[in-house]
Design a protein around this motif. Structure first.
Motif, mmCIF file in Angstrom:
data_model
loop_
_atom_site.group_PDB
_atom_site.id
_atom_site.type_symbol
_atom_site.label_atom_id
_atom_site.label_comp_id
_atom_site.label_asym_id
_atom_site.label_seq_id
_atom_site.Cartn_x
_atom_site.Cartn_y
_atom_site.Cartn_z
ATOM 1 N N ARG A 288 -12.621 5.149 2.169
ATOM 2 C CA ARG A 288 -11.902 5.893 1.160
ATOM 3 C C ARG A 288 -10.947 5.054 -0.096
ATOM 4 N NH1 ARG A 288 -8.745 10.222 1.163
ATOM 5 N NH2 ARG A 288 -8.756 10.537 3.060
ATOM 6 N N LEU A 289 -11.415 4.169 1.080
ATOM 7 C CA LEU A 289 -10.040 2.919 1.033
ATOM 8 C C LEU A 289 -10.986 1.284 0.450
ATOM 9 C CD1 LEU A 289 -7.359 1.368 0.145
ATOM 10 C CD2 LEU A 289 -6.739 1.114 2.572
ATOM 11 N N ILE A 290 -11.211 1.058 -1.415
ATOM 12 C CA ILE A 290 -11.769 -0.173 -1.593
ATOM 13 C C ILE A 290 -10.989 -0.820 -2.125
ATOM 14 C CG2 ILE A 290 -14.296 -0.843 -2.696
ATOM 15 C CD1 ILE A 290 -13.528 2.508 -2.663
ATOM 16 N N LEU A 291 -10.700 -1.902 -1.509
ATOM 17 C CA LEU A 291 -9.919 -3.479 -1.129
ATOM 18 C C LEU A 291 -10.132 -4.430 -2.656
ATOM 19 C CD1 LEU A 291 -8.550 -4.134 1.977
ATOM 20 C CD2 LEU A 291 -7.022 -3.515 -0.397
ATOM 21 N N HIS A 292 -10.081 -4.504 -3.756
ATOM 22 C CA HIS A 292 -10.578 -5.739 -4.225
ATOM 23 C C HIS A 292 -10.240 -7.304 -4.430
ATOM 24 C CE1 HIS A 292 -13.490 -2.883 -6.224
ATOM 25 N NE2 HIS A 292 -13.020 -1.597 -5.821
ATOM 26 N N PRO A 293 -9.571 -8.005 -3.857
ATOM 27 C CA PRO A 293 -9.095 -9.672 -4.359
ATOM 28 C C PRO A 293 -9.234 -9.801 -4.934
ATOM 29 C CG PRO A 293 -11.631 -9.536 -2.917
ATOM 30 C CD PRO A 293 -11.484 -7.806 -3.134
ATOM 31 N N ARG A 294 -9.142 -9.273 -6.387
ATOM 32 C CA ARG A 294 -8.699 -9.747 -7.823
ATOM 33 C C ARG A 294 -7.510 -9.123 -8.408
ATOM 34 N NH1 ARG A 294 -14.828 -8.027 -9.077
ATOM 35 N NH2 ARG A 294 -14.390 -8.976 -10.945
ATOM 36 N N ARG A 295 -7.143 -10.002 -9.305
ATOM 37 C CA ARG A 295 -6.560 -9.447 -10.566
ATOM 38 C C ARG A 295 -6.381 -8.423 -11.047
ATOM 39 N NH1 ARG A 295 -3.552 -14.029 -13.183
ATOM 40 N NH2 ARG A 295 -4.088 -16.053 -12.454
ATOM 41 N N PHE A 296 -5.973 -7.694 -11.209
ATOM 42 C CA PHE A 296 -5.890 -5.747 -11.818
ATOM 43 C C PHE A 296 -6.328 -5.946 -13.224
ATOM 44 C CE2 PHE A 296 -1.590 -6.203 -12.465
ATOM 45 C CZ PHE A 296 -0.833 -6.487 -13.919
ATOM 46 N N SER A 297 -6.242 -7.602 -14.334
ATOM 47 C CA SER A 297 -6.627 -6.941 -15.349
ATOM 48 C C SER A 297 -8.582 -7.425 -15.847
ATOM 49 C CB SER A 297 -6.595 -8.535 -16.192
ATOM 50 O OG SER A 297 -6.545 -10.252 -15.391
ATOM 51 N N GLU A 298 -9.141 -7.683 -14.106
ATOM 52 C CA GLU A 298 -10.883 -7.526 -14.070
ATOM 53 C C GLU A 298 -11.188 -6.267 -13.116
ATOM 54 O OE1 GLU A 298 -10.778 -10.687 -11.092
ATOM 55 O OE2 GLU A 298 -10.535 -12.388 -12.476
ATOM 56 N N MET A 299 -10.383 -5.289 -13.692
ATOM 57 C CA MET A 299 -10.497 -4.040 -12.903
ATOM 58 C C MET A 299 -11.725 -3.809 -13.849
ATOM 59 S SD MET A 299 -7.352 -1.988 -13.383
ATOM 60 C CE MET A 299 -6.704 -1.592 -15.200
ATOM 61 N N ALA A 300 -12.118 -3.894 -15.191
ATOM 62 C CA ALA A 300 -12.937 -2.724 -15.536
ATOM 63 C C ALA A 300 -14.429 -4.126 -15.509
ATOM 64 C CB ALA A 300 -12.498 -2.554 -17.304
ATOM 65 N N ALA B 79 -6.825 -4.135 7.483
ATOM 66 C CA ALA B 79 -7.234 -3.839 8.720
ATOM 67 C C ALA B 79 -7.175 -2.444 8.980
ATOM 68 C CB ALA B 79 -5.195 -3.427 9.814
ATOM 69 N N TRP B 80 -6.386 -1.002 6.977
ATOM 70 C CA TRP B 80 -7.020 -0.125 7.162
ATOM 71 C C TRP B 80 -8.520 0.001 6.776
ATOM 72 C CZ3 TRP B 80 -3.381 1.632 2.732
ATOM 73 C CH2 TRP B 80 -1.941 1.593 2.932
ATOM 74 N N ASP C 114 -3.322 -11.823 -4.240
ATOM 75 C CA ASP C 114 -2.252 -11.593 -2.892
ATOM 76 C C ASP C 114 -3.590 -12.043 -2.191
ATOM 77 O OD1 ASP C 114 -1.481 -12.930 -1.450
ATOM 78 O OD2 ASP C 114 0.312 -12.521 -1.744
ATOM 79 N N PRO C 115 -4.259 -13.386 -1.670
ATOM 80 C CA PRO C 115 -4.944 -12.500 -0.032
ATOM 81 C C PRO C 115 -4.114 -12.089 1.047
ATOM 82 C CG PRO C 115 -3.906 -15.044 -0.688
ATOM 83 C CD PRO C 115 -4.202 -14.330 -1.327
ATOM 84 N N ASP C 116 -2.626 -12.376 1.410
ATOM 85 C CA ASP C 116 -1.741 -11.650 2.291
ATOM 86 C C ASP C 116 -2.073 -10.468 2.539
ATOM 87 O OD1 ASP C 116 -1.585 -14.271 2.755
ATOM 88 O OD2 ASP C 116 0.808 -14.259 2.471
ATOM 89 N N ALA C 117 -2.103 -9.583 0.849
ATOM 90 C CA ALA C 117 -1.704 -8.061 0.476
ATOM 91 C C ALA C 117 -3.042 -7.576 0.786
ATOM 92 C CB ALA C 117 -1.233 -7.833 -0.460
ATOM 93 N N ILE C 118 -4.745 -8.240 0.815
ATOM 94 C CA ILE C 118 -5.817 -7.700 1.250
ATOM 95 C C ILE C 118 -6.254 -7.997 2.496
ATOM 96 C CG2 ILE C 118 -7.656 -8.499 0.526
ATOM 97 C CD1 ILE C 118 -7.174 -7.336 -1.955
ATOM 98 N N GLU C 119 -5.620 -9.084 3.375
ATOM 99 C CA GLU C 119 -5.483 -8.707 4.782
ATOM 100 C C GLU C 119 -5.528 -8.067 5.056
ATOM 101 O OE1 GLU C 119 -5.406 -12.832 8.017
ATOM 102 O OE2 GLU C 119 -4.340 -13.353 6.030
ATOM 103 N N ALA C 120 -3.910 -7.449 4.871
ATOM 104 C CA ALA C 120 -3.088 -6.794 5.381
ATOM 105 C C ALA C 120 -3.946 -5.248 5.573
ATOM 106 C CB ALA C 120 -1.696 -6.508 5.254
ATOM 107 N N GLY C 121 -4.069 -5.535 3.403
ATOM 108 C CA GLY C 121 -4.911 -4.306 4.045
ATOM 109 C C GLY C 121 -6.092 -3.776 4.643
ATOM 110 N N GLY D 246 0.982 -1.379 -0.313
ATOM 111 C CA GLY D 246 0.276 0.044 -0.189
ATOM 112 C C GLY D 246 0.967 1.259 -0.097
ATOM 113 N N GLY D 247 2.058 1.285 -0.082
ATOM 114 C CA GLY D 247 2.919 2.737 -0.707
ATOM 115 C C GLY D 247 2.385 3.548 -1.048
ATOM 116 N N TYR D 248 1.766 3.340 -2.299
ATOM 117 C CA TYR D 248 1.155 4.404 -3.879
ATOM 118 C C TYR D 248 -0.162 4.422 -2.911
ATOM 119 C CZ TYR D 248 4.156 2.874 -6.768
ATOM 120 O OH TYR D 248 5.570 2.231 -7.823
ATOM 121 N N THR D 249 -0.617 3.894 -1.959
ATOM 122 C CA THR D 249 -2.629 3.663 -1.919
ATOM 123 C C THR D 249 -2.208 4.150 -0.532
ATOM 124 O OG1 THR D 249 -3.150 1.998 -2.827
ATOM 125 C CG2 THR D 249 -4.291 2.836 -0.896
#
Length: 316
Positions: free
Chosen positions: A76-88, A66-67, A57-64, A38-41
């Motif tokens: 203002r932070l919405i987490l999406h546990p999925r590939r970025f190719s699916e962002m549309a 907490a925010w 990565d479920p580890d990254a989503i789990e850590a995020g 989450g450095g950029y976030t």
């Protein structure tokens, strides 16, 4: 709410340059397509933007998460546990038609590299895994079942390993392989590595296998196409890559997307009257100071551009 950067377990590369390219303002909606730690976030949230953060990565989503639990309402932070190719698809589901900025930090994260049990690095002896999503075919599954030719092709195309056939032959002969240490020793022996050499030859093979297991280059191409459809006029795109294969794809894509010519075999189009990106930057690399402070930034390249009002291209 302030999100302190010193709580991050890693140092995001080219942070100031990425934020300058995105130009976040209060009320902007920005996608951090590769959330990681989450450095950029953090910086985007501090600027008042709403961030849709993606990570497979479920580890990254789990850590995020907490925010997310300590945010103001609406969040203002919405987490999406999925590939970025699916962002549309994800933004359509969220009812967000247009985005003001998108950033992607392509490749493996420092957190993944530093966890021996994830099997990304040969600096630690761990299970031969390498899966960002922690599901599907692992590196061990691939290496222990694929043909010698298939392994050689992966090493050559994704690792630019000139002696790919020799390495593939050694891998097949040593099967089954179960740990990163075993794989590294097989590759080094096949290539005649001697301790003290300037670069460990296992680096190229590990990169290639990781890219294959996670379909990273296809993911990158799909992510670029999704970003083109999501960004509104004036939207900013900031892409950080870490090796020549990735940067080549980004550079070629931005060159084609900012020209008035036709499509290509990589991004065929039905029609294009005007470029979809403008103000495309040259390659931006880390300063000597940043490289000294954060050696991982040595290979990082940033390219950014601004979305025009032209319709997104349709892939044939």
């Amino acid at each position: 709410m302030t999100y302190a950067a010193d709580t991050a377990p890693h140092i995001p590369v080219l942070l100031d340059e990425v934020i300058a390219a995105l130009r976040p303002q209060p009320g902007d909606v920005i996608i951090d397509a590769t959330f990681g730690a989450g450095g950029y976030t953090r910086k985007l949230l501090d600027a008042g933007a709403t961030v849709h953060a993606f990570d497979r990565d479920p580890d990254a989503i789990e850590a995020g998460s907490a925010w997310a639990e300590t945010q103001e309402s609406p969040p203002r932070l919405i987490l999406h546990p999925r590939r970025f190719s699916e962002m549309a698809a994800a933004m359509a589901e969220a009812g967000v038609p247009k985005i003001d900025g998108i950033t992607m930090d392509i490749g493996v994260s420092s957190m993944q590299l530093d966890q021996a049990e994830r099997g990304f690095a040969f600096s630690f002896d761990g299970p031969l895994d390498m899966r960002m999503s922690q599901e599907g075919e692992s590196a061990a599954d691939f290496l222990n079942s694929a043909s010698e030719t298939a392994i050689a092709d992966v090493l050559y195309h994704y690792g630019e390993e000139r002696q790919s056939r020799r390495v593939a032959r050694a891998i097949v002969a040593a099967r089954p392989l179960e740990t990163t240490g075993e794989l590294a020793r097989v590759v080094r022996k096949a290539l005649g590595y001697h301790p003290g050499a300037p670069k460990d030859p296992a680096t190229r093979s590990f990169q290639a296998i990781r890219i294959h297991v996670n379909a990273e280059l296809d993911e990158l191409k799909d992510g670029l196409a999704a970003a083109e459809h999501l960004l509104g006029e004036g939207g900013r795109l900031a892409m950080v890559s870490f090796h020549s294969l990735e940067d080549r794809i980004v550079k070629r894509y931005l060159r084609e997307a900012s020209s008035t010519g036709g499509g290509s075999r990589h991004m065929p189009v039905l029609d294009r009257a005007a470029p979809v990106y403008a103000s495309v930057s040259k390659a931006i690399r880390a300063s000597d100071k940043e490289v000294n402070d954060n050696p991982r930034s040595r290979s990082a390249t940033l390219r950014h551009a601004i979305r025009t009002a032209a319709p997104a291209r349709e892939v044939a």
